[in-house]
Write a protein that holds these residues in place. Structure first.
Motif, short mmCIF file in Angstrom:
data_model
loop_
_atom_site.label_atom_id
_atom_site.label_comp_id
_atom_site.label_asym_id
_atom_site.label_seq_id
_atom_site.Cartn_x
_atom_site.Cartn_y
_atom_site.Cartn_z
N GLU A 212 0.71 -1.05 -0.03
CA GLU A 212 0.06 0.12 0.08
C GLU A 212 0.98 1.20 0.14
O GLU A 212 1.90 1.35 0.63
N GLY A 213 0.62 2.23 -0.86
CA GLY A 213 1.35 3.41 -0.88
C GLY A 213 2.57 3.45 -1.85
O GLY A 213 3.28 4.39 -1.69
N PHE A 214 2.88 2.19 -2.54
CA PHE A 214 4.07 2.12 -3.31
C PHE A 214 3.89 3.15 -4.56
O PHE A 214 2.83 3.61 -4.84
N GLU A 215 5.14 3.86 -4.76
CA GLU A 215 5.20 4.79 -5.72
C GLU A 215 6.37 4.45 -6.45
O GLU A 215 7.49 4.76 -5.86
N GLY A 216 6.49 4.07 -7.60
CA GLY A 216 7.82 3.62 -8.16
C GLY A 216 8.03 3.33 -9.74
O GLY A 216 6.93 3.53 -10.45
N GLY A 217 8.92 2.79 -10.44
CA GLY A 217 8.99 2.24 -11.58
C GLY A 217 9.31 0.87 -11.77
O GLY A 217 10.00 0.36 -11.11
N ILE A 230 -3.85 -8.54 -10.89
CA ILE A 230 -4.59 -9.80 -10.09
C ILE A 230 -5.14 -9.27 -8.96
O ILE A 230 -6.51 -9.75 -8.74
N GLN A 231 -4.90 -8.57 -8.06
CA GLN A 231 -5.34 -8.13 -7.05
C GLN A 231 -5.13 -6.65 -6.55
O GLN A 231 -4.25 -6.11 -7.39
N GLY A 232 -6.15 -5.95 -5.93
CA GLY A 232 -5.75 -4.44 -5.58
C GLY A 232 -6.45 -3.69 -6.86
O GLY A 232 -6.98 -3.95 -7.82
N LYS A 233 -5.74 -2.39 -6.66
CA LYS A 233 -6.12 -1.31 -7.79
C LYS A 233 -4.57 -0.49 -8.16
O LYS A 233 -3.86 -0.12 -7.10
N LEU A 247 -6.11 0.96 -13.24
CA LEU A 247 -6.29 -0.68 -13.41
C LEU A 247 -6.80 -1.35 -12.37
O LEU A 247 -6.22 -1.69 -11.66
N LYS A 248 -8.18 -2.00 -12.74
CA LYS A 248 -8.66 -3.05 -11.58
C LYS A 248 -8.25 -4.23 -12.20
O LYS A 248 -7.64 -4.59 -13.29
N PRO A 249 -8.50 -5.34 -11.16
CA PRO A 249 -8.16 -6.71 -11.43
C PRO A 249 -8.80 -7.24 -12.64
O PRO A 249 -9.85 -6.96 -13.22
N GLY A 250 -7.69 -7.91 -13.45
CA GLY A 250 -7.82 -8.32 -15.05
C GLY A 250 -7.48 -7.38 -15.77
O GLY A 250 -7.43 -7.62 -17.21
N SER A 251 -6.93 -6.28 -15.47
CA SER A 251 -6.59 -5.14 -16.53
C SER A 251 -5.08 -5.27 -16.81
O SER A 251 -4.24 -6.37 -16.35
N LEU A 263 4.20 3.26 -11.71
CA LEU A 263 3.06 2.69 -10.97
C LEU A 263 2.92 3.06 -9.50
O LEU A 263 4.04 3.50 -8.98
N SER A 264 1.69 3.29 -9.14
CA SER A 264 1.41 3.55 -7.71
C SER A 264 0.23 2.79 -7.02
O SER A 264 -0.52 2.27 -8.10
N THR A 265 -0.03 2.76 -6.03
CA THR A 265 -1.02 2.00 -5.41
C THR A 265 -1.60 2.73 -4.12
O THR A 265 -0.92 3.49 -3.48
#
Length: 288
Positions: A212-217, A230-233, A247-251, A263-265
């Motif tokens: 949670e809260g990841f921000e990076g490349g 697969i999981q999360g957003k 991007l939701k699961p399946g994207s 990417l960030s979460t």
């Protein structure tokens, strides 16, 4: 700064651009980025011969009806259970939502939750079942077309099936892998290697867990990289100035040559990644 060309994210399209990321300001060679939110997926019957009883499928990359590697989603209705059958090609699967059982016709039911991984060898008789309000799996083949045949055509290709529940997947973090650069927070990112040689010149598959809260490349190698949420957003963008795409699961996102993905979460997020060679992840703003 050199003359960078900024590109908008267009759902379900190929994007030709100079890949920029807030974690480095250097330009990469022109790269073909691909992005497909699950909301834009086009669903068709997985096995048209079964009509309305067939699960639905949506190609994310490649074309499962052709002789080529492909990654696609399969959507099952609640309570689905297939008759015993075989496939002409080996496939790998990851549970995205719901519960999936895939095994020999006489095997005791083992429900695999989201994040679980399995393989099904070509020619081996098996059944597939699903339960839950929404049941989606990501399926991957090395070559196509993906076909369904009756069990009287079963054969042994020498491979053996494997079911791995998400609870049994082994994770490695930055304290154990040099390809992860997360500074003083090694738990921020973890990788689970699932199949193939991740440092070789052939395809391999891995799970990538972002806290949670990841921000990076995420940096791909000189060859292609395919990634599925697969999981999360996941919040995805090409550069610091462009709006992020949720991007939701399946994207799906990917690229066909060396590229950065920003990417960030907002919650723990799990990605499945298929690539050739090494990929790297960093929270360093000078990530190259």
């Amino acid at each position: 700064m050199a003359n960078f060309r900024i590109c908008r994210l267009l759902a379900g399209t190929t994007i030709r651009c100079l890949a920029l990321c807030g974690f480095a300001c250097s330009a990469w060679a022109e790269t073909s980025h691909r992005l497909l939110p699950v909301s834009e997926a086009k669903w068709t019957p997985l096995n048209p011969a079964r009509g309305d009883a067939s699960p639905q499928a949506a190609d994310l990359w490649g074309d499962r009806s052709q002789n080529e590697a492909t990654g696609f989603l399969v959507k099952f209705r609640d309570g689905f259970s297939s008759p015993p059958h075989i496939h002409n090609v080996t496939y790998r699967g990851v549970v995205v939502s719901g519960l999936v059982h895939n095994d020999d016709p006489d095997a005791e039911t083992m429900w695999m939750p989201p994040g679980s991984f399995w393989t099904q060898p070509a020619g081996e008789s098996h059944i597939t079942s699903a339960k839950g309000e929404e049941n989606i799996a990501y399926i991957e083949i090395q070559e196509g077309p993906y076909l369904v045949h009756p069990t009287d055509q079963a054969f042994d290709n020498g491979e053996r099936p494997m079911n791995v529940s998400s609870a049994n997947i082994v994770w490695l973090n930055a304290s154990e892998l040099t390809r992860l650069d997360t500074g003083s927070n090694p738990e921020t990112v973890s990788i689970a290697f699932l199949w193939g040689d991740p440092s070789g010149d052939q395809p391999s598959g891995a799970m990538l867990k972002l806290s949670e809260g990841f921000e990076g490349g995420l940096l791909g190698n000189d060859s292609w990289l395919h990634a599925v949420v697969i999981q999360g957003k996941l919040n995805y963008r090409l550069d610091p100035e462009s709006p992020s795409q949720e991007l939701k699961p399946g994207s799906y996102f990917g690229a066909d040559s060396k590229a950065k993905h920003c990417l960030s979460t907002e919650s723990q997020t799990l990605l499945y990644i298929r690539s050739i060679g090494r990929f790297e992840v960093s929270t360093d703003r000078d990530f190259e």
